[in-house]
Each structure stands twice: as structure tokens, then as C-alpha cells.
Design a protein around this motif. Structure first.
Motif, PDB file in Angstrom:
ATOM      1  N   ALA A 154      13.181  -4.960 -25.515  1.00  0.00           N
ATOM      2  CA  ALA A 154      14.368  -5.791 -25.725  1.00  0.00           C
ATOM      3  C   ALA A 154      14.413  -6.936 -24.719  1.00  0.00           C
ATOM      4  O   ALA A 154      14.685  -8.089 -25.072  1.00  0.00           O
ATOM      5  CB  ALA A 154      15.627  -4.934 -25.605  1.00  0.00           C
ATOM      6  N   GLY A 155      14.148  -6.611 -23.453  1.00  0.00           N
ATOM      7  CA  GLY A 155      14.187  -7.637 -22.417  1.00  0.00           C
ATOM      8  C   GLY A 155      13.149  -8.712 -22.633  1.00  0.00           C
ATOM      9  O   GLY A 155      13.394  -9.887 -22.346  1.00  0.00           O
ATOM     10  N   ARG A 156      11.994  -8.330 -23.157  1.00  0.00           N
ATOM     11  CA  ARG A 156      10.959  -9.345 -23.351  1.00  0.00           C
ATOM     12  C   ARG A 156      11.319 -10.302 -24.473  1.00  0.00           C
ATOM     13  O   ARG A 156      10.859 -11.435 -24.484  1.00  0.00           O
ATOM     14  CB  ARG A 156       9.602  -8.705 -23.589  1.00  0.00           C
ATOM     15  CG  ARG A 156       9.369  -8.160 -24.963  1.00  0.00           C
ATOM     16  CD  ARG A 156       7.965  -7.631 -25.063  1.00  0.00           C
ATOM     17  NE  ARG A 156       7.622  -7.315 -26.454  1.00  0.00           N
ATOM     18  CZ  ARG A 156       6.418  -7.446 -26.959  1.00  0.00           C
ATOM     19  NH1 ARG A 156       5.430  -7.888 -26.215  1.00  0.00           N
ATOM     20  NH2 ARG A 156       6.174  -7.130 -28.204  1.00  0.00           N
ATOM     21  N   GLN A 157      12.165  -9.864 -25.419  1.00  0.00           N
ATOM     22  CA  GLN A 157      12.613 -10.803 -26.453  1.00  0.00           C
ATOM     23  C   GLN A 157      13.460 -11.913 -25.828  1.00  0.00           C
ATOM     24  O   GLN A 157      13.369 -13.083 -26.210  1.00  0.00           O
ATOM     25  CB  GLN A 157      13.423 -10.074 -27.530  1.00  0.00           C
ATOM     26  CG  GLN A 157      12.719  -8.909 -28.194  1.00  0.00           C
ATOM     27  CD  GLN A 157      11.367  -9.260 -28.783  1.00  0.00           C
ATOM     28  OE1 GLN A 157      11.202 -10.308 -29.405  1.00  0.00           O
ATOM     29  NE2 GLN A 157      10.403  -8.368 -28.610  1.00  0.00           N
ATOM     30  N   VAL A 158      14.286 -11.536 -24.837  1.00  0.00           N
ATOM     31  CA  VAL A 158      15.084 -12.534 -24.123  1.00  0.00           C
ATOM     32  C   VAL A 158      14.175 -13.485 -23.361  1.00  0.00           C
ATOM     33  O   VAL A 158      14.364 -14.709 -23.376  1.00  0.00           O
ATOM     34  CB  VAL A 158      16.076 -11.841 -23.164  1.00  0.00           C
ATOM     35  CG1 VAL A 158      16.855 -12.878 -22.366  1.00  0.00           C
ATOM     36  CG2 VAL A 158      17.029 -10.944 -23.944  1.00  0.00           C
ATOM     37  N   MET A 159      13.159 -12.921 -22.681  1.00  0.00           N
ATOM     38  CA  MET A 159      12.229 -13.759 -21.940  1.00  0.00           C
ATOM     39  C   MET A 159      11.408 -14.638 -22.880  1.00  0.00           C
ATOM     40  O   MET A 159      11.097 -15.787 -22.566  1.00  0.00           O
ATOM     41  CB  MET A 159      11.303 -12.887 -21.086  1.00  0.00           C
ATOM     42  CG  MET A 159      12.011 -12.062 -20.036  1.00  0.00           C
ATOM     43  SD  MET A 159      13.010 -13.074 -18.906  1.00  0.00           S
ATOM     44  CE  MET A 159      11.740 -14.084 -18.148  1.00  0.00           C
ATOM     45  N   PHE A 160      11.046 -14.087 -24.060  1.00  0.00           N
ATOM     46  CA  PHE A 160      10.337 -14.882 -25.054  1.00  0.00           C
ATOM     47  C   PHE A 160      11.116 -16.137 -25.393  1.00  0.00           C
ATOM     48  O   PHE A 160      10.571 -17.235 -25.475  1.00  0.00           O
ATOM     49  CB  PHE A 160      10.142 -14.072 -26.339  1.00  0.00           C
ATOM     50  CG  PHE A 160       8.958 -13.168 -26.317  1.00  0.00           C
ATOM     51  CD1 PHE A 160       7.917 -13.346 -25.427  1.00  0.00           C
ATOM     52  CD2 PHE A 160       8.879 -12.115 -27.211  1.00  0.00           C
ATOM     53  CE1 PHE A 160       6.825 -12.495 -25.423  1.00  0.00           C
ATOM     54  CE2 PHE A 160       7.793 -11.266 -27.223  1.00  0.00           C
ATOM     55  CZ  PHE A 160       6.764 -11.457 -26.320  1.00  0.00           C
ATOM     56  N   GLY A 184       9.333 -18.550 -33.923  1.00  0.00           N
ATOM     57  CA  GLY A 184       9.218 -17.376 -33.066  1.00  0.00           C
ATOM     58  C   GLY A 184      10.548 -16.964 -32.458  1.00  0.00           C
ATOM     59  O   GLY A 184      10.830 -15.771 -32.308  1.00  0.00           O
ATOM     60  N   ILE A 185      11.375 -17.933 -32.114  1.00  0.00           N
ATOM     61  CA  ILE A 185      12.686 -17.623 -31.526  1.00  0.00           C
ATOM     62  C   ILE A 185      13.552 -16.838 -32.508  1.00  0.00           C
ATOM     63  O   ILE A 185      14.251 -15.891 -32.127  1.00  0.00           O
ATOM     64  CB  ILE A 185      13.389 -18.924 -31.082  1.00  0.00           C
ATOM     65  CG1 ILE A 185      12.668 -19.509 -29.859  1.00  0.00           C
ATOM     66  CG2 ILE A 185      14.854 -18.667 -30.766  1.00  0.00           C
ATOM     67  CD1 ILE A 185      13.197 -20.867 -29.430  1.00  0.00           C
ATOM     68  N   ILE A 186      13.510 -17.210 -33.786  1.00  0.00           N
ATOM     69  CA  ILE A 186      14.280 -16.474 -34.789  1.00  0.00           C
ATOM     70  C   ILE A 186      13.811 -15.020 -34.841  1.00  0.00           C
ATOM     71  O   ILE A 186      14.623 -14.079 -34.880  1.00  0.00           O
ATOM     72  CB  ILE A 186      14.140 -17.138 -36.171  1.00  0.00           C
ATOM     73  CG1 ILE A 186      14.754 -18.539 -36.152  1.00  0.00           C
ATOM     74  CG2 ILE A 186      14.816 -16.284 -37.255  1.00  0.00           C
ATOM     75  CD1 ILE A 186      14.528 -19.326 -37.431  1.00  0.00           C
ATOM     76  N   GLY A 187      12.495 -14.827 -34.845  1.00  0.00           N
ATOM     77  CA  GLY A 187      11.964 -13.467 -34.839  1.00  0.00           C
ATOM     78  C   GLY A 187      12.363 -12.692 -33.595  1.00  0.00           C
ATOM     79  O   GLY A 187      12.688 -11.501 -33.662  1.00  0.00           O
ATOM     80  N   ASN A 188      12.371 -13.368 -32.442  1.00  0.00           N
ATOM     81  CA  ASN A 188      12.770 -12.717 -31.190  1.00  0.00           C
ATOM     82  C   ASN A 188      14.214 -12.239 -31.240  1.00  0.00           C
ATOM     83  O   ASN A 188      14.534 -11.142 -30.769  1.00  0.00           O
ATOM     84  CB  ASN A 188      12.599 -13.675 -30.017  1.00  0.00           C
ATOM     85  CG  ASN A 188      11.158 -14.083 -29.782  1.00  0.00           C
ATOM     86  OD1 ASN A 188      10.898 -15.204 -29.369  1.00  0.00           O
ATOM     87  ND2 ASN A 188      10.224 -13.196 -30.064  1.00  0.00           N
ATOM     88  N   LEU A 189      15.095 -13.053 -31.810  1.00  0.00           N
ATOM     89  CA  LEU A 189      16.503 -12.675 -31.904  1.00  0.00           C
ATOM     90  C   LEU A 189      16.682 -11.440 -32.787  1.00  0.00           C
ATOM     91  O   LEU A 189      17.464 -10.541 -32.464  1.00  0.00           O
ATOM     92  CB  LEU A 189      17.322 -13.843 -32.458  1.00  0.00           C
ATOM     93  CG  LEU A 189      17.508 -15.037 -31.519  1.00  0.00           C
ATOM     94  CD1 LEU A 189      18.152 -16.210 -32.254  1.00  0.00           C
ATOM     95  CD2 LEU A 189      18.363 -14.644 -30.313  1.00  0.00           C
ATOM     96  N   LEU A 190      15.957 -11.393 -33.894  1.00  0.00           N
ATOM     97  CA  LEU A 190      16.049 -10.232 -34.778  1.00  0.00           C
ATOM     98  C   LEU A 190      15.514  -8.977 -34.087  1.00  0.00           C
ATOM     99  O   LEU A 190      16.139  -7.910 -34.151  1.00  0.00           O
ATOM    100  CB  LEU A 190      15.272 -10.497 -36.068  1.00  0.00           C
ATOM    101  CG  LEU A 190      15.902 -11.500 -37.039  1.00  0.00           C
ATOM    102  CD1 LEU A 190      14.930 -11.848 -38.161  1.00  0.00           C
ATOM    103  CD2 LEU A 190      17.198 -10.939 -37.613  1.00  0.00           C
ATOM    104  N   LEU A 191      14.367  -9.096 -33.423  1.00  0.00           N
ATOM    105  CA  LEU A 191      13.781  -7.930 -32.769  1.00  0.00           C
ATOM    106  C   LEU A 191      14.590  -7.476 -31.559  1.00  0.00           C
ATOM    107  O   LEU A 191      14.572  -6.294 -31.202  1.00  0.00           O
ATOM    108  CB  LEU A 191      12.339  -8.232 -32.361  1.00  0.00           C
ATOM    109  CG  LEU A 191      11.365  -8.392 -33.536  1.00  0.00           C
ATOM    110  CD1 LEU A 191       9.982  -8.792 -33.029  1.00  0.00           C
ATOM    111  CD2 LEU A 191      11.281  -7.112 -34.350  1.00  0.00           C
ATOM    112  N   VAL A 244      11.309  -5.472 -39.945  1.00  0.00           N
ATOM    113  CA  VAL A 244      10.237  -6.031 -40.763  1.00  0.00           C
ATOM    114  C   VAL A 244      10.337  -7.548 -40.804  1.00  0.00           C
ATOM    115  O   VAL A 244       9.354  -8.266 -40.601  1.00  0.00           O
ATOM    116  CB  VAL A 244      10.290  -5.454 -42.190  1.00  0.00           C
ATOM    117  CG1 VAL A 244       9.202  -6.092 -43.054  1.00  0.00           C
ATOM    118  CG2 VAL A 244      10.139  -3.942 -42.164  1.00  0.00           C
ATOM    119  N   VAL A 245      11.554  -8.061 -41.046  1.00  0.00           N
ATOM    120  CA  VAL A 245      11.755  -9.502 -41.140  1.00  0.00           C
ATOM    121  C   VAL A 245      11.447 -10.186 -39.813  1.00  0.00           C
ATOM    122  O   VAL A 245      10.805 -11.243 -39.764  1.00  0.00           O
ATOM    123  CB  VAL A 245      13.200  -9.822 -41.582  1.00  0.00           C
ATOM    124  CG1 VAL A 245      13.457 -11.334 -41.573  1.00  0.00           C
ATOM    125  CG2 VAL A 245      13.467  -9.260 -42.976  1.00  0.00           C
ATOM    126  N   GLY A 246      11.866  -9.568 -38.706  1.00  0.00           N
ATOM    127  CA  GLY A 246      11.588 -10.141 -37.387  1.00  0.00           C
ATOM    128  C   GLY A 246      10.107 -10.253 -37.120  1.00  0.00           C
ATOM    129  O   GLY A 246       9.634 -11.243 -36.552  1.00  0.00           O
TER     130      GLY A 246
END
Length: 237
Positions: free
Chosen positions: A81-87, A52-59, A28-30
Motif C-alpha cells: 500500500a505504501g509503495r503505491q503512494v510512493m509510486f 500508472g497513477i490511476i492504477g496506483n490509486l486503485l491498487l 484486476v482493473v488496477g
């Protein structure tokens, strides 16, 4: 209770939904951070990228469900998960570009992508989905795996388009949401699924906002330079 123990407990805190489904609080927080980043992106604010990067790390920790939270029996969506790294990687690129525009006293100017870029984006999304589907299936991603691959490639293209200031990036997000929402609900990630539903409406609004901004923004610096004057020969009497 020491600080480390408290952080671990907060990290794994969750709500149990009707039917026994698990909703991680960090999911939810992410997504709240992701929403804040989208709002900042629509207004073309540089802070949208680090938020956005903070949200990506959480997700990222959420979608590695069966690896990081095996007690909750959540599936792993490797494409998500992989797209969060690419984000994160593309967000750093976008952060730099938008900071450069801000340091010049302005904002990123929305513009239509050239046709070559449009064709390239479509080809990358189709070919990338076909290429990554068997890889994600081999790694054990949730079915239908092609949908996971589509959201991965589409999200990468949308984030890159935002970094370049192409108005079409909002339309790419809509294409991602159409496939991503059913996938997230079927795999039990309800918070992210509901957020994607909201994103679908939000991205349509964002597209209109950026399209209108193209008409109201000042042209780039190079278009403000006066055109060279052609010297005409003096007329003879």
C-alpha cells in the motif's frame, strides 16, 4: 439506485475463487492500468505516467484490504500500500522529466546509471529493507514482513530509475518480482501475483529494448555541439 451507491457497489465488486478466496475487480482493473503503463514506459511515452497513477490509486485501495474491505477478510499489505503512494509521488517527478524531454522534440534517452548510482541503489535496497521490516511488522503487515519491505524499497528505486532514464531500472523490477510474487500469492492477492509473473517476463524484454535503444538514439544536445577549434599560429616562411 443513486450514483454514489452504484460507485460503492462497483468499488467492492468481487469474484469468489475456488477455495473461497476473494478477487476484487478493482485489483484486476488496477493491474491492467499498471500493464498499460509498463508498455508505455518501454516505448518511452509520456502518457505512461498518468496511466500508472490511476492504477496506483486503485491498487492502494486493494492493499488496504482489512481497512477498506473488512467484509472480504483480505489482509493489509502495508508495504504494498505504501509503495503505491510512493509510486504516485515519484510518477509525478517522472512525468515532469519526460514531458520536458518531449517538449524539446524528443524522448527520454536511455543510458546506463553511473557506478555511484548503482552502489547507492543496492545500499538503499538492503538498508531500507532492514530498517522498514520491524516498522511494517509493528503496523501489522503480512508475513514475511521483510519481503513486503523489499518490494516497497525496490519498487521505489525502480520507479526512480525509470524517471531518470537508467536502463538498470528493469533489472530492479526483476529483483522485486522474485520476492513479490510468492508474497502476493501467499496473502491471497492472486490477480496482482499473476500480473507480477507476467511482469517478470516483460521486464526482461524491456531491459533488452532499452539497452538497444541506447545504441540507436541520438546523443544529447550538448554532445551535438561542435568541439572548440584550437587556433594554431600562422607558420612563418
Amino acid at each position: 439506485m443513486n450514483l454514489l451507491t452504484w460507485l460503492v457497489e462497483v468499488f467492492n465488486s468481487h469474484w469468489t475463487l475456488p477455495g473461497g478466496q476473494t478477487l476484487l475487480i478493482r485489483e484486476v482493473v488496477g493491474n491492467v492500468f499498471g500493464l498499460a503503463s509498463a508498455l508505455g514506459g518501454m516505448r518511452r511515452r509520456v502518457w505512461a505516467w498518468p496511466v500508472g497513477i490511476i492504477g496506483n490509486l486503485l491498487l492502494l485501495t486493494v492493499f488496504l484490504g482489512s481497512i477498506l474491505s473488512p467484509e472480504h477478510e483480505l489482509p493489509s499489505l502495508l508495504g504494498q500500500a505504501g509503495r503505491q503512494v510512493m509510486f504516485i509521488a515519484v510518477a509525478i517527478y517522472g512525468w515532469v522529466r519526460w514531458r520536458q524531454a518531449s517538449s524539446d522534440g524528443g524522448q527520454v534517452t536511455p543510458r546506463w546509471a553511473p557506478w555511484s548510482a548503482r552502489i547507492g541503489i543496492v545500499l538503499i535496497m538492503v538498508i531500507g529493507t532492514v530498517a522498514l521490516t520491524p516498522l511494517f511488522r509493528l503496523l501489522g503487515s503480512w508475513e514475511p514482513v521483510w519481503a513486503d519491505a523489499w518490494t516497497f524499497v525496490g519498487s521505489l528505486m525502480a520507479t526512480y530509475g525509470m524517471a531518470r532514464g537508467w536502463t538498470e531500472f528493469w533489472l530492479i523490477w526483476i529483483a522485486v518480482d522474485v520476492v513479490g510474487v510468492p508474497l502476493l500469492f501467499s496473502s491471497g492477492f492472486y490477480a496482482t501475483g499473476f500480473m507480477y509473473v507476467f511482469y517478470g517476463v516483460f521486464t526482461a524484454i524491456g531491459f533488452v529494448v532499452w539497452a538497444r535503444a541506447q545504441k540507436g538514439d541520438k546523443p544529447q544536445v550538448d554532445t551535438l555541439l561542435p568541439a572548440p577549434q584550437v587556433q594554431r599560429p600562422e607558420e612563418t616562411p
